[in-house]
Enzyme design. Structure first.
Site, mmCIF file in Angstrom:
data_model
loop_
_atom_site.group_PDB
_atom_site.id
_atom_site.type_symbol
_atom_site.label_atom_id
_atom_site.label_comp_id
_atom_site.label_asym_id
_atom_site.label_seq_id
_atom_site.Cartn_x
_atom_site.Cartn_y
_atom_site.Cartn_z
ATOM 1 N N ASN A 1 0.850 -1.177 0.000
ATOM 2 C CA ASN A 1 0.000 0.000 0.000
ATOM 3 C C ASN A 1 0.895 1.238 0.000
ATOM 4 O O ASN A 1 1.725 1.402 0.883
ATOM 5 C CB ASN A 1 -0.912 -0.036 1.234
ATOM 6 C CG ASN A 1 -1.940 1.058 1.221
ATOM 7 O OD1 ASN A 1 -1.609 2.227 1.081
ATOM 8 N ND2 ASN A 1 -3.197 0.676 1.378
ATOM 9 N N HIS B 1 -3.575 0.749 -3.372
ATOM 10 C CA HIS B 1 -3.622 -0.314 -2.373
ATOM 11 C C HIS B 1 -2.540 -1.326 -2.742
ATOM 12 O O HIS B 1 -1.994 -1.306 -3.852
ATOM 13 C CB HIS B 1 -4.992 -0.980 -2.378
ATOM 14 C CG HIS B 1 -6.039 -0.199 -1.651
ATOM 15 N ND1 HIS B 1 -7.305 -0.687 -1.438
ATOM 16 C CD2 HIS B 1 -6.019 1.028 -1.076
ATOM 17 C CE1 HIS B 1 -8.016 0.202 -0.763
ATOM 18 N NE2 HIS B 1 -7.256 1.255 -0.536
ATOM 19 N N GLU C 1 -2.574 -4.501 -3.533
ATOM 20 C CA GLU C 1 -2.841 -5.343 -4.696
ATOM 21 C C GLU C 1 -2.685 -4.553 -5.992
ATOM 22 O O GLU C 1 -2.162 -5.064 -6.991
ATOM 23 C CB GLU C 1 -4.250 -5.941 -4.616
ATOM 24 C CG GLU C 1 -4.477 -6.807 -3.393
ATOM 25 C CD GLU C 1 -4.943 -6.022 -2.167
ATOM 26 O OE1 GLU C 1 -5.418 -6.657 -1.216
ATOM 27 O OE2 GLU C 1 -4.851 -4.773 -2.159
ATOM 28 N N SER D 1 -7.637 -9.007 3.493
ATOM 29 C CA SER D 1 -8.714 -9.270 2.553
ATOM 30 C C SER D 1 -8.871 -8.096 1.580
ATOM 31 O O SER D 1 -9.018 -6.953 2.001
ATOM 32 C CB SER D 1 -10.020 -9.486 3.330
ATOM 33 O OG SER D 1 -11.084 -9.782 2.453
ATOM 34 N N CYS E 1 -10.191 -5.229 -0.803
ATOM 35 C CA CYS E 1 -11.381 -4.384 -0.816
ATOM 36 C C CYS E 1 -12.136 -4.561 -2.137
ATOM 37 O O CYS E 1 -11.736 -5.331 -3.009
ATOM 38 C CB CYS E 1 -10.966 -2.920 -0.634
ATOM 39 S SG CYS E 1 -10.128 -2.247 -2.106
ATOM 40 N N CYS F 1 -9.828 -3.722 -5.250
ATOM 41 C CA CYS F 1 -8.806 -4.731 -5.531
ATOM 42 C C CYS F 1 -9.437 -6.061 -5.933
ATOM 43 O O CYS F 1 -8.934 -6.750 -6.826
ATOM 44 C CB CYS F 1 -7.886 -4.880 -4.334
ATOM 45 S SG CYS F 1 -7.014 -3.331 -3.956
ATOM 46 N N ASP G 1 -8.226 4.883 4.391
ATOM 47 C CA ASP G 1 -7.845 3.863 3.431
ATOM 48 C C ASP G 1 -9.010 2.975 3.036
ATOM 49 O O ASP G 1 -9.084 2.529 1.901
ATOM 50 C CB ASP G 1 -6.703 3.007 3.992
ATOM 51 C CG ASP G 1 -6.009 2.204 2.903
ATOM 52 O OD1 ASP G 1 -5.466 2.831 1.966
ATOM 53 O OD2 ASP G 1 -6.012 0.972 2.989
#
Length: 147
Positions: free
Chosen positions: A40, A51, A53, A78, A80, A83, A143
């Protein structure tokens, strides 16, 4: 012992934290080889979308659709909606999640689209996030779109 690729994602998360960012890391693996890694970097880059990912996929560069369909995306947290949507767009078939107690993205929806989710419930991933949230609640809420 944690999956070696998850350990690398954790290293990415720690790097993000050391840079003053949010400790979430990600790795993209194709045929047992890392092709992208990231963390991130919203704070570091003043970005709305970086982010872990997204940073990881950006760092992997432009890949063929057939490459994504053989990939595994690792994330310490996990993913979002954003992503997860990107993983669905490129039809990444498997996502390994370090932990989902701190935050849970649209996991049921992602599964309904045929993606295999593996939840590692890794203690180190959880601890990183809990310590960060206690120290920086406003940044965490930003975020995840809560502020």
């Amino acid at each position: 012992m944690a999956d070696p690729f998850l350990k690398i994602a954790i290293d990415e998360a720690r790097q993000g934290l050391a840079e003053g960012g949010i400790p979430i890391g990600s790795v993209l693996v194709i045929d047992g080889q890392i092709v992208g890694r990231g963390h991130n970097r919203r704070v570091q880059k003043g970005s709305a979308i970086l982010h872990a990912e997204m940073d990881c996929l950006e760092n992997a560069g432009r890949l063929r659709p057939s490459d994504y369909r053989r990939a595994v995306l690792y994330s310490t947290l996990s993913p979002c909606d954003m992503c997860s949507g990107t993983a669905l767009l490129y039809r990444i078939p498997r996502i390994v999640i370090g932990e989902n107690r701190t935050f849970q993205g649209p996991e049921d929806y992602v599964r309904s689209r045929g993606v295999v989710l593996e939840i590692a419930d890794d203690a180190e991933c959880y601890k990183l996030m809990q310590e960060f949230i206690v120290a920086h609640p406003g940044l965490w809420n930003e975020d995840i779109g809560e502020v």
